[in-house]
Design an enzyme around this catalytic site. Structure first.
Site, PDB file in Angstrom:
ATOM      1  N   GLU A  37     -69.606 -50.978  10.800  1.00  0.00           N
ATOM      2  CA  GLU A  37     -68.373 -50.300  10.366  1.00  0.00           C
ATOM      3  C   GLU A  37     -68.674 -49.275   9.265  1.00  0.00           C
ATOM      4  O   GLU A  37     -68.115 -48.181   9.261  1.00  0.00           O
ATOM      5  CB  GLU A  37     -67.328 -51.311   9.871  1.00  0.00           C
ATOM      6  CG  GLU A  37     -66.838 -52.307  10.914  1.00  0.00           C
ATOM      7  CD  GLU A  37     -66.007 -51.700  12.041  1.00  0.00           C
ATOM      8  OE1 GLU A  37     -65.686 -50.501  11.978  1.00  0.00           O
ATOM      9  OE2 GLU A  37     -65.701 -52.435  13.007  1.00  0.00           O
ATOM     10  N   ASP A 177     -69.321 -52.019  23.572  1.00  0.00           N
ATOM     11  CA  ASP A 177     -68.820 -50.687  23.959  1.00  0.00           C
ATOM     12  C   ASP A 177     -69.635 -49.488  23.467  1.00  0.00           C
ATOM     13  O   ASP A 177     -70.165 -48.699  24.245  1.00  0.00           O
ATOM     14  CB  ASP A 177     -67.341 -50.537  23.545  1.00  0.00           C
ATOM     15  CG  ASP A 177     -67.036 -51.005  22.119  1.00  0.00           C
ATOM     16  OD1 ASP A 177     -67.969 -51.406  21.403  1.00  0.00           O
ATOM     17  OD2 ASP A 177     -65.858 -50.970  21.714  1.00  0.00           O
ATOM     18  N   GLU A 270     -54.221 -56.166  22.903  1.00  0.00           N
ATOM     19  CA  GLU A 270     -55.655 -56.292  22.647  1.00  0.00           C
ATOM     20  C   GLU A 270     -56.387 -56.900  23.843  1.00  0.00           C
ATOM     21  O   GLU A 270     -57.466 -56.476  24.207  1.00  0.00           O
ATOM     22  CB  GLU A 270     -55.882 -57.156  21.394  1.00  0.00           C
ATOM     23  CG  GLU A 270     -57.324 -57.287  20.961  1.00  0.00           C
ATOM     24  CD  GLU A 270     -57.899 -55.986  20.378  1.00  0.00           C
ATOM     25  OE1 GLU A 270     -57.181 -54.963  20.339  1.00  0.00           O
ATOM     26  OE2 GLU A 270     -59.079 -56.003  19.976  1.00  0.00           O
ATOM     27  N   GLU A 291     -58.447 -45.731  21.867  1.00  0.00           N
ATOM     28  CA  GLU A 291     -59.241 -45.529  23.090  1.00  0.00           C
ATOM     29  C   GLU A 291     -58.485 -44.859  24.240  1.00  0.00           C
ATOM     30  O   GLU A 291     -59.046 -44.030  24.951  1.00  0.00           O
ATOM     31  CB  GLU A 291     -59.853 -46.861  23.551  1.00  0.00           C
ATOM     32  CG  GLU A 291     -61.021 -47.350  22.695  1.00  0.00           C
ATOM     33  CD  GLU A 291     -60.608 -47.960  21.363  1.00  0.00           C
ATOM     34  OE1 GLU A 291     -59.389 -48.169  21.157  1.00  0.00           O
ATOM     35  OE2 GLU A 291     -61.494 -48.225  20.517  1.00  0.00           O
TER      36      GLU A 291
HETATM   37  C1  DMJ Z   1     -63.415 -47.784  16.445  1.00  0.00           C
HETATM   38  O1  DMJ Z   1     -63.718 -48.220  15.194  1.00  0.00           O
HETATM   39  C2  DMJ Z   1     -64.655 -47.392  17.175  1.00  0.00           C
HETATM   40  O2  DMJ Z   1     -64.288 -46.605  18.243  1.00  0.00           O
HETATM   41  C3  DMJ Z   1     -65.454 -48.570  17.632  1.00  0.00           C
HETATM   42  O3  DMJ Z   1     -66.587 -48.205  18.406  1.00  0.00           O
HETATM   43  C4  DMJ Z   1     -64.642 -49.535  18.429  1.00  0.00           C
HETATM   44  N1  DMJ Z   1     -63.252 -49.195  18.404  1.00  0.00           N
HETATM   45  C5  DMJ Z   1     -62.662 -48.906  17.154  1.00  0.00           C
HETATM   46  C6  DMJ Z   1     -61.206 -48.545  17.256  1.00  0.00           C
HETATM   47  O4  DMJ Z   1     -60.547 -49.279  18.199  1.00  0.00           O
END
Ligand code: DMJ
Length: 440
Positions: A37, A177, A270, A291
């Site tokens: 993060e 992801d 979610e 997204e």
């Molecule tokens: C974001 O912090 C980034 O895109 C991360 O890779 C996963 N998704 C969150 C937001 O949903």
């Protein structure tokens, strides 16, 4: 050249923010932060803003800029490095900014935690001329890739000391992801064939083992057998990535399914149980995630189909209707009641709002190619950062041209995965990306 008034306002705001950060932000604090993060939100923000501040077109900063943001980024990158000091090179998920690695720190991390650092750390190395940030993140990425199964699948969680998988089930959502996203975007940003090779194998494995029509379920990395039949809000980034790849048909069909679920609830829950067609009993929230807006933006850029604008308008309407509160926008605790909670993640501004803005006005993107980090921070594609320009950027090497030659050569318009000609339907030649795996 005289700048229009709104541009001048942007410049002033941006300069004010740069000044504020350089006077108020310090990373010398006793805080245990999440490396992933911290990297995508803070380091990525600083690196991207530094590049914008030094933009030769002076679009955002008019006065003198003294690399304050880069200095902050360097300081933060340096504080991240002790996390990589493991026998495997895989980084710890948590690091104390002041004291480094904490005693008895957990050795468990996620695939995205190890595999989504290369854009920010790589950019920091290119900007500072110091390779240590890029080397650390590259070593971690290579180690992670070496842990794939014979099916080219990876798990979701792992141990950084032993390099063993903890959770063997995985998909394209939480915990994994951005690993896929970064393999591909690293190829675009740094032009290394290696990234492309890794991505291509990983992408084909995803399409083969996780895809079920327009949906993606989870599967065991060792056997490829389906484990969980669940749609998650995070998975909605996948169609956007598929647009960059050139797999527009697959992108469009799964995007439509996400839109369908958004419309069913007013926002995306979610987690949604595909086999029961109901919201997961404990994951009913919508924390203002970006997204779906992100994929809508990419699909509109690629197709210019006005339907995507309508989707964007519906998303904006929902956000205004359900999440707007005094002073900002609030996360939804439960999509079945639309009860809100007092929380607005930074990705709402960094991504959700940005992608919606760019959907309706992409003038910022007109004279330069950018990739967006997973947190929506733009990084320009610079030939100086390329070992070798990917073939797709060399016009004479383009194997298949899908449409008329686009005015500018972006990864999106050129669709990096080479196209295949298929049989004709309704008399017209069908063209699909070589990465597209049709339904069985
Ligand atoms: C974001 O912090 C980034 O895109 C991360 O890779 C996963 N998704 C969150 C937001 O949903």
């Amino acid at each position: 050249m005289e700048l229009p008034l709104h541009s001048l306002n942007h410049c002033l705001e941006f300069e004010r923010a740069v000044l504020w950060l350089s006077e108020n932000l310090s990373f010398d604090v006793d805080a245990r932060v999440n490396l992933f993060e911290g990297n995508i939100r803070v380091l990525g923000g600083l690196v991207s803003a530094h590049i914008l501040a030094t933009d030769s077109m002076n679009r955002l900063i008019q006065g003198s800029y003294k690399n304050q943001l880069l200095d902050l980024a360097k300081d933060l990158g340096q504080r991240f490095l002790p996390a990589f000091d493991t026998p495997t090179g895989l980084p710890y998920a948590w690091i104390n900014l002041k004291y480094g690695l904490m005693k008895n720190e957990t050795t468990e991390t996620s695939t995205s935690g190890c595999g989504s650092l290369i854009l920010e750390m790589g950019a920091l190395s290119r900007l500072t001329g110091d390779p240590k940030y890029e080397s650390a993140s590259l070593r971690a990425l290579r180690k992670l890739w070496s842990m794939r199964s014979s099916l080219n699948l990876l798990g979701t969680t792992l141990d950084v000391e032993t390099g063993e998988w903890i959770e063997h089930s995985s998909g394209i959502g939480a915990g994994v992801d951005s690993f896929y996203e970064y393999l591909f975007k690293a190829h675009i940003l740094f032009g290394k064939e290696d990234f492309w090779r890794m991505f291509h194998s990983a992408y084909l494995a995803v399409q083969k083992y996780f895809r079920h029509g327009p949906w993606y379920h989870e599967a065991d990395m060792r056997t490829g057998k389906a484990t969980y039949w669940q749609l998650t809000s995070l998975q909605a980034f996948w169609p956007g990535l598929q647009v960059l790849v050139g797999d527009i048909e697959a992108a469009n069909s799964s995007h439509r399914e996400f839109v369908h679920v958004w419309k069913k609830f007013g926002v995306l829950p979610e987690r949604y149980l595909l086999d029961h067609q109901m919201v997961h009993p404990t994951e009913k929230y919508y924390p203002l995630r970006p997204e779906l807006a992100e994929s809508t933006f990419y699909l509109y850029q690629a197709t210019k189909d006005p339907w995507y604008i309508e989707v964007g308008e519906a998303i904006v309407d929902s956000l205004n209707l359900y999440t707007k509160v005094e002073g900002g926008f609030a996360s939804i605790r439960d999509v079945t009641t639309m009860q809100t909670e007092d929380h607005q993640h930074s990705f709402f501004l960094a991504e959700t709002c940005k992608y919606l803005y760019l959907l309706f006005d992409d003038s910022f993107l007109v004279d330069r190619n950018y990739i967006f980090t997973t947190e929506g921070h733009p990084l320009p594609v610079l030939s100086a950062w390329h070992e070798r320009l990917p073939e797709i950027y060399i016009p004479s090497n383009r194997t298949c041209v899908k449409k008329e030659k686009p005015k500018r050569a972006s990864a999106m318009s050129l669709q990096v995965c080479p196209a295949l000609s298929l049989n004709s339907r309704h008399g017209e030649q069908l063209v699909e990306s070589a990465c597209h795996i049709p339904d069985a």
